[in-house]
Design a protein around this motif. Sequence first.
Motif, PDB file in Angstrom:
ATOM      1  N   TRP A  89      62.912  26.839  60.269  1.00  0.00           N
ATOM      2  CA  TRP A  89      63.443  27.918  61.158  1.00  0.00           C
ATOM      3  C   TRP A  89      62.047  28.460  61.880  1.00  0.00           C
ATOM      4  N   LEU A  90      61.913  28.509  63.130  1.00  0.00           N
ATOM      5  CA  LEU A  90      61.103  28.916  63.975  1.00  0.00           C
ATOM      6  C   LEU A  90      61.109  30.476  64.474  1.00  0.00           C
ATOM      7  N   HIS A  91      60.083  31.159  64.911  1.00  0.00           N
ATOM      8  CA  HIS A  91      60.121  32.151  65.526  1.00  0.00           C
ATOM      9  C   HIS A  91      58.845  32.282  66.345  1.00  0.00           C
ATOM     10  N   ARG A  92      59.388  32.516  67.731  1.00  0.00           N
ATOM     11  CA  ARG A  92      58.090  32.971  68.744  1.00  0.00           C
ATOM     12  C   ARG A  92      58.150  34.259  69.156  1.00  0.00           C
ATOM     13  N   PRO A  93      57.173  35.171  68.767  1.00  0.00           N
ATOM     14  CA  PRO A  93      57.282  36.496  69.382  1.00  0.00           C
ATOM     15  C   PRO A  93      57.385  36.667  70.837  1.00  0.00           C
ATOM     16  N   TRP A 146      65.861  13.000  85.103  1.00  0.00           N
ATOM     17  CA  TRP A 146      65.125  14.064  83.959  1.00  0.00           C
ATOM     18  C   TRP A 146      64.200  13.280  83.183  1.00  0.00           C
ATOM     19  N   VAL A 147      63.264  13.950  82.934  1.00  0.00           N
ATOM     20  CA  VAL A 147      62.306  13.268  81.960  1.00  0.00           C
ATOM     21  C   VAL A 147      62.140  14.089  80.686  1.00  0.00           C
ATOM     22  N   GLY A 148      63.087  15.192  80.471  1.00  0.00           N
ATOM     23  CA  GLY A 148      62.813  16.120  79.418  1.00  0.00           C
ATOM     24  C   GLY A 148      63.536  17.341  79.695  1.00  0.00           C
ATOM     25  N   GLY A 149      63.951  18.150  78.643  1.00  0.00           N
ATOM     26  CA  GLY A 149      64.782  19.285  78.544  1.00  0.00           C
ATOM     27  C   GLY A 149      65.046  20.262  77.570  1.00  0.00           C
ATOM     28  N   ALA A 150      65.819  21.037  77.542  1.00  0.00           N
ATOM     29  CA  ALA A 150      65.991  21.843  76.429  1.00  0.00           C
ATOM     30  C   ALA A 150      67.307  22.938  76.568  1.00  0.00           C
ATOM     31  N   VAL A 151      67.767  23.283  75.629  1.00  0.00           N
ATOM     32  CA  VAL A 151      68.784  24.479  75.791  1.00  0.00           C
ATOM     33  C   VAL A 151      68.320  25.971  75.479  1.00  0.00           C
ATOM     34  N   LEU A 152      68.565  26.899  76.015  1.00  0.00           N
ATOM     35  CA  LEU A 152      68.159  28.138  75.836  1.00  0.00           C
ATOM     36  C   LEU A 152      69.545  28.939  75.642  1.00  0.00           C
ATOM     37  N   HIS A 153      69.757  29.690  74.459  1.00  0.00           N
ATOM     38  CA  HIS A 153      70.837  30.405  74.403  1.00  0.00           C
ATOM     39  C   HIS A 153      70.713  31.710  74.000  1.00  0.00           C
ATOM     40  N   ASP A 154      70.859  32.632  74.768  1.00  0.00           N
ATOM     41  CA  ASP A 154      70.766  34.099  75.060  1.00  0.00           C
ATOM     42  C   ASP A 154      71.912  34.975  74.035  1.00  0.00           C
ATOM     43  N   VAL A 155      71.396  35.530  72.942  1.00  0.00           N
ATOM     44  CA  VAL A 155      72.465  36.356  72.025  1.00  0.00           C
ATOM     45  C   VAL A 155      72.153  37.606  72.017  1.00  0.00           C
ATOM     46  N   GLY A 156      71.256  38.099  73.039  1.00  0.00           N
ATOM     47  CA  GLY A 156      70.876  39.533  72.729  1.00  0.00           C
ATOM     48  C   GLY A 156      69.486  39.727  72.150  1.00  0.00           C
ATOM     49  N   GLU A 157      69.566  39.900  70.823  1.00  0.00           N
ATOM     50  CA  GLU A 157      68.233  40.063  70.058  1.00  0.00           C
ATOM     51  C   GLU A 157      67.273  39.209  70.125  1.00  0.00           C
ATOM     52  N   VAL A 158      67.743  37.706  70.102  1.00  0.00           N
ATOM     53  CA  VAL A 158      66.971  36.554  70.309  1.00  0.00           C
ATOM     54  C   VAL A 158      67.728  35.508  71.187  1.00  0.00           C
ATOM     55  N   VAL A 159      66.747  34.576  71.765  1.00  0.00           N
ATOM     56  CA  VAL A 159      67.061  33.533  72.589  1.00  0.00           C
ATOM     57  C   VAL A 159      66.954  32.242  71.502  1.00  0.00           C
ATOM     58  N   GLY A 184      58.746  36.831  77.212  1.00  0.00           N
ATOM     59  CA  GLY A 184      59.132  38.216  77.158  1.00  0.00           C
ATOM     60  C   GLY A 184      60.156  38.244  75.976  1.00  0.00           C
ATOM     61  N   ARG A 185      60.700  37.378  75.429  1.00  0.00           N
ATOM     62  CA  ARG A 185      61.806  37.356  74.387  1.00  0.00           C
ATOM     63  C   ARG A 185      61.321  36.783  73.267  1.00  0.00           C
ATOM     64  N   HIS A 186      62.095  37.177  72.039  1.00  0.00           N
ATOM     65  CA  HIS A 186      61.965  36.573  70.987  1.00  0.00           C
ATOM     66  C   HIS A 186      62.749  35.096  70.923  1.00  0.00           C
ATOM     67  N   LEU A 187      61.845  34.156  70.573  1.00  0.00           N
ATOM     68  CA  LEU A 187      62.587  32.802  70.647  1.00  0.00           C
ATOM     69  C   LEU A 187      62.755  32.205  69.328  1.00  0.00           C
ATOM     70  N   VAL A 188      63.955  31.567  68.931  1.00  0.00           N
ATOM     71  CA  VAL A 188      64.125  31.131  67.436  1.00  0.00           C
ATOM     72  C   VAL A 188      64.838  29.725  67.669  1.00  0.00           C
ATOM     73  N   GLY A 189      64.640  28.940  66.736  1.00  0.00           N
ATOM     74  CA  GLY A 189      65.228  27.739  66.510  1.00  0.00           C
ATOM     75  C   GLY A 189      64.802  27.042  65.258  1.00  0.00           C
TER      76      GLY A 189
END
Length: 215
Positions: A89-93, A146-159, A184-189
């Motif tokens: 699991w990863l977290h970026r402040p 496209w040559v790259g990408g990602a999904v970001l999912h905002d659930v409030g406390e974290v993205v 500016g957000r807490h990122l997790v994955g």
Amino acid sequence: MIDLAARENAAWCDLVCRSHGRPGSVDADAWSVPRRSPPGYPDAVTLRPGVGAGLLGRVDAGPEAAVKDSYADLDLAGHGFQVLFDAQWLHRPPAEAGAATLVAVDTAAGLTTWADVHGGGRVFRPALLAEPGVRILGLADGHGGWVGGAVLHDVGEVVGVSNVFAAGVSPDEVWAGVCAAGAGRHLVGYEHGTDLAVAQDHGFRAAGRLRVWVR
């Protein structure tokens, strides 16, 4: 942070399953779906330590069933499962924004071409584009693809950050775009292998181990 990351990941898995007409259910122990989830997605995600193998009673536990063991504390070997992979699991402040390089994938046609490059095929349904908090992002090739990408999912406390891919460009370029999009957000994955190292180079910190089991 593991709890938040696991719950975000379970919520994303549920959105993907619902877009295929396969709604799941969630309680304090786990999220699960009674019908087989789409390819590449688990049939259950544990949401606390010590859930136990009784979780298998909530899913179709036949061949190719998968369980995301969020705390790496399940032992499903005696039930016909084997470890597919271990990950972190990863977290970026929260951090300041960098240069924005990823753009929104906001049409069904764009999503189709994005999914073809990603390799997810028909897993990604257009219904996901209308989900609040979901941003499907791509690195454009300048020719309508496209040559790259990602999904970001905002659930409030974290993205949540998932489905990060690079095809013909450096993964560093995509991860830098992910960090800019989530500034500016807490990122997790979660990641493993070389993708884990690249994510850590971009400020993500290991928060704890998880395991994926497959039958």
